[in-house]
Scaffold this active site. Structure first.
Site, PDB file in Angstrom:
ATOM      1  N   ARG A 120       0.859  -1.199   0.000  1.00 21.67           N
ATOM      2  CA  ARG A 120       0.000   0.000   0.000  1.00 21.67           C
ATOM      3  C   ARG A 120       0.889   1.240   0.000  1.00 21.67           C
ATOM      4  NH1 ARG A 120      -5.050  -2.242   1.666  1.00 21.67           N
ATOM      5  NH2 ARG A 120      -6.053  -0.625   0.444  1.00 21.67           N
ATOM      6  N   GLN A 125      -0.363   3.011  -5.834  1.00 21.25           N
ATOM      7  CA  GLN A 125      -1.774   3.391  -5.723  1.00 21.25           C
ATOM      8  C   GLN A 125      -2.589   3.122  -6.982  1.00 21.25           C
ATOM      9  OE1 GLN A 125      -1.777   7.393  -4.220  1.00 21.25           O
ATOM     10  NE2 GLN A 125      -2.503   6.742  -2.227  1.00 21.25           N
ATOM     11  N   ASP A 128      -3.770  -0.425  -7.018  1.00 18.17           N
ATOM     12  CA  ASP A 128      -4.286  -0.928  -5.751  1.00 18.17           C
ATOM     13  C   ASP A 128      -5.747  -1.374  -5.897  1.00 18.17           C
ATOM     14  OD1 ASP A 128      -5.192  -1.277  -3.154  1.00 18.17           O
ATOM     15  OD2 ASP A 128      -3.942   0.320  -2.350  1.00 18.17           O
ATOM     16  N   SER A 131      -8.167  -0.896  -2.905  1.00 23.27           N
ATOM     17  CA  SER A 131      -8.724   0.461  -2.783  1.00 23.27           C
ATOM     18  C   SER A 131      -9.783   0.719  -3.841  1.00 23.27           C
ATOM     19  CB  SER A 131      -7.617   1.514  -2.929  1.00 23.27           C
ATOM     20  OG  SER A 131      -6.748   1.434  -1.844  1.00 23.27           O
ATOM     21  N   TYR A 226      -2.175  -1.476   8.113  1.00 23.24           N
ATOM     22  CA  TYR A 226      -3.330  -2.290   8.497  1.00 23.24           C
ATOM     23  C   TYR A 226      -3.512  -2.249  10.017  1.00 23.24           C
ATOM     24  CZ  TYR A 226      -3.369  -4.198   3.793  1.00 23.24           C
ATOM     25  OH  TYR A 226      -3.457  -4.338   2.437  1.00 23.24           O
TER      26      TYR A 226
HETATM   27  P1  NAD Z   1      -8.978  -2.684   5.864  1.00 23.35           P
HETATM   28  O1  NAD Z   1     -10.007  -3.062   4.861  1.00 23.35           O
HETATM   29  O2  NAD Z   1      -7.888  -3.646   6.179  1.00 23.35           O
HETATM   30  O3  NAD Z   1      -9.733  -2.342   7.254  1.00 23.35           O
HETATM   31  C1  NAD Z   1     -10.759  -1.357   7.284  1.00 23.35           C
HETATM   32  C2  NAD Z   1     -10.622  -0.517   8.534  1.00 23.35           C
HETATM   33  O4  NAD Z   1     -11.031  -1.271   9.662  1.00 23.35           O
HETATM   34  C3  NAD Z   1      -9.212  -0.018   8.820  1.00 23.35           C
HETATM   35  O5  NAD Z   1      -9.198   1.401   8.872  1.00 23.35           O
HETATM   36  C4  NAD Z   1      -8.893  -0.628  10.182  1.00 23.35           C
HETATM   37  O6  NAD Z   1      -8.091   0.205  10.996  1.00 23.35           O
HETATM   38  C5  NAD Z   1     -10.295  -0.807  10.760  1.00 23.35           C
HETATM   39  N1  NAD Z   1     -10.361  -1.754  11.884  1.00 23.35           N
HETATM   40  C6  NAD Z   1      -9.725  -2.944  12.030  1.00 23.35           C
HETATM   41  N2  NAD Z   1     -10.029  -3.491  13.220  1.00 23.35           N
HETATM   42  C7  NAD Z   1     -10.912  -2.659  13.829  1.00 23.35           C
HETATM   43  C8  NAD Z   1     -11.594  -2.676  15.067  1.00 23.35           C
HETATM   44  N3  NAD Z   1     -11.424  -3.679  15.941  1.00 23.35           N
HETATM   45  N4  NAD Z   1     -12.412  -1.649  15.367  1.00 23.35           N
HETATM   46  C9  NAD Z   1     -12.592  -0.625  14.497  1.00 23.35           C
HETATM   47  N5  NAD Z   1     -11.962  -0.528  13.312  1.00 23.35           N
HETATM   48  C10 NAD Z   1     -11.131  -1.537  12.983  1.00 23.35           C
HETATM   49  O7  NAD Z   1      -8.352  -1.284   5.516  1.00 23.35           O
HETATM   50  P2  NAD Z   1      -8.000  -0.693   4.071  1.00 23.35           P
HETATM   51  O8  NAD Z   1      -9.098   0.150   3.598  1.00 23.35           O
HETATM   52  O9  NAD Z   1      -7.541  -1.802   3.190  1.00 23.35           O
HETATM   53  O10 NAD Z   1      -6.783   0.239   4.441  1.00 23.35           O
HETATM   54  C11 NAD Z   1      -5.646  -0.331   5.097  1.00 23.35           C
HETATM   55  C12 NAD Z   1      -4.527   0.656   5.158  1.00 23.35           C
HETATM   56  O11 NAD Z   1      -3.963   0.884   3.896  1.00 23.35           O
HETATM   57  C13 NAD Z   1      -4.928   2.028   5.681  1.00 23.35           C
HETATM   58  O12 NAD Z   1      -3.889   2.485   6.506  1.00 23.35           O
HETATM   59  C14 NAD Z   1      -5.002   2.869   4.460  1.00 23.35           C
HETATM   60  O13 NAD Z   1      -4.792   4.237   4.729  1.00 23.35           O
HETATM   61  C15 NAD Z   1      -3.848   2.268   3.695  1.00 23.35           C
HETATM   62  N6  NAD Z   1      -3.931   2.533   2.268  1.00 23.35           N
HETATM   63  C16 NAD Z   1      -2.830   3.013   1.631  1.00 23.35           C
HETATM   64  C17 NAD Z   1      -2.867   3.226   0.277  1.00 23.35           C
HETATM   65  C18 NAD Z   1      -1.671   3.734  -0.437  1.00 23.35           C
HETATM   66  O14 NAD Z   1      -0.918   4.519   0.081  1.00 23.35           O
HETATM   67  N7  NAD Z   1      -1.457   3.226  -1.638  1.00 23.35           N
HETATM   68  C19 NAD Z   1      -4.010   2.964  -0.435  1.00 23.35           C
HETATM   69  C20 NAD Z   1      -5.120   2.477   0.247  1.00 23.35           C
HETATM   70  C21 NAD Z   1      -5.059   2.248   1.598  1.00 23.35           C
END
Ligand code: NAD
Length: 375
Positions: A120, A125, A128, A131, A226
């Site tokens: 990520r 991006q 991804d 996303s 994550y």
């Molecule tokens: P995900 O689908 O893995 O999880 C969704 C959300 O659930 C997350 O925000 C997580 O913190 C939350 N979560 C997990 N356990 C929880 C709990 N017990 N209670 C409440 N919330 C809880 O997340 P995602 O959308 O795949 O994103 C994962 C990470 O990747 C994030 O940090 C996001 O910012 C990052 N990201 C980076 C890029 C990039 O830079 N290319 C692109 C997309 C996402």
């Protein structure tokens, strides 16, 4: 060089590349073979692919002749014996759950690139897929909830009385959760959000939602963005705080995930019983167990007066745009593994190529999959 676009299994509406996306590849001298009716559920018919320069052929013909096979879901066990060893497979293989399948794919000599394992990072991006698909799922989750809710989302003051705005509780503010906040706000709801990563608080507030503060979450700094498993003490505190919001909520959109693990159960049966009659839950974490008690994957049920929607593939219900962004992700990834002349060049020094390569040269090459196989 032949790239094959396969028809997805029954129930999946997306296609891995739309006709308008294949033209630059064709211009590069690459032959594109498309399985008959591969794009039909995404409103891309065979004629459109032919017009863009592709050939429409049978599945068997593609499997036998393509150097690179594109799909969303993995090919079936029956496909293995027809496909040439050395073929590159690109898709969303969920290898942290399907690790035994990775072993099989390695034994057949396929090179598997699972785009859900792309790091990520900023550079990655544009490839991804988690996303691009989660963004759609978050939007569609709110639209589906609004459709099922027996109340308005926005506030209304009419001569026949006032209607208060719907209250939406969003669990998890990752990509899907943030899009769900934005969509629910646009529809006029009052939105509250729970997440264990304190880093998302500002994003949540900038979208006009309230962030539910619970102190003492485990530090996820080493988990690549994550979330990680929480302590029992934190879970208890979070549960007590969530009870207040759950009792007021008309809608819960559940998106909380732990990479490669079952989703955290955040709303147990006692909390679910606190919800208003007619309330709606859409749980995007349903395929890994769900965040809400009673949710069943790929089903809509009623429990304790609440409509529970379990669907982790809501992007498939918006197949035109979901295929468009997925196809763009795939196209961008292809640019990393193809030369300007259209030949395959796998550069394992590239963190994106290495990060999403699961099998190569008859071996499982991803360390996390290797350790799951060894456990
Ligand atoms: P995900 O689908 O893995 O999880 C969704 C959300 O659930 C997350 O925000 C997580 O913190 C939350 N979560 C997990 N356990 C929880 C709990 N017990 N209670 C409440 N919330 C809880 O997340 P995602 O959308 O795949 O994103 C994962 C990470 O990747 C994030 O940090 C996001 O910012 C990052 N990201 C980076 C890029 C990039 O830079 N290319 C692109 C997309 C996402």
């Amino acid at each position: 060089m032949i790239i094959g676009i396969l028809k997805e299994p029954a129930g999946e509406n997306r296609v891995s590349m739309l006709p308008e996306q294949i033209n630059p590849l064709v211009k590069n001298g690459i032959s594109i073979m498309v399985e008959t009716d591969a794009g039909i559920n995404a409103f891309a018919n065979n004629e459109a692919y032919v017009h863009a320069g592709a050939q429409i052929v049978s599945r068997k013909q593609i499997l036998e002749s393509a150097n690179i096979l594109l799909g969303y879901w993995q090919i079936s066990d029956q496909d293995f014996t027809v496909t040439q060893p050395g073929t590159i497979l690109i898709g969303v293989y969920q290898p942290l759950f399907q690790y035994k399948q990775m072993q099989k794919l390695a034994e057949f000599g396929f090179s598997v690139f699972s785009l859900d394992m792309i790091p990520r990072t900023t550079r990655a991006q544009s490839m991804d897929v988690l996303s691009s698909q989660a963004n759609i799922a978050g939007y569609k989750a709110v639209i589906s909830a609004a459709h099922l809710l027996p109340r308005y989302f926005p506030m209304f003051m009419t001569a026949a009385g006032s209607i208060p705005p719907a209250k939406v509780l969003i669990l998890g503010a990752g990509v899907a959760g943030l899009q769900a906040i934005a969509t629910a706000k646009r529809l006029g709801a009052v939105v509250e959000v729970s997440d264990t990563r304190a880093a998302v608080k500002e994003e949540v507030m900038s979208l006009g939602a309230k962030f539910i503060e619970v102190e003492g979450a485990a530090d996820a700094a080493s988990a690549g963005g994550y979330a990680i498993e929480q302590t029992d003490e934190f879970k208890q505190k979070q549960r007590e705080r969530l009870a207040i919001s759950v009792a007021k909520a008309d809608v819960i959109i559940a998106t909380a995930q732990l990479q490669g693990k079952p989703a955290p159960l955040l709303i147990d049966e006692a909390l679910l019983k606190l919800m208003k009659p007619g309330a709606v839950v859409v749980d995007l974490a349903a395929s890994t167990g769900g965040n809400v008690f009673g949710v069943q994957n790929n089903q809509v049920i009623k429990l304790h007066g609440v409509t529970l929607v379990g669907n982790s593939q809501l992007a498939s219900d918006m197949p035109s745009d979901a295929s468009k962004v997925y196809g763009k992700n795939v196209f961008n990834f292809l640019q990393l593994i193809l030369t300007k002349e259209g030949a395959i060049h796998l550069n394992f020094e590239d963190d994106i190529v290495k990060g999403c390569c699961m099998t190569h040269n008859k071996e499982v090459v991803n360390e996390r999959v290797q350790s799951l196989l060894a456990s």
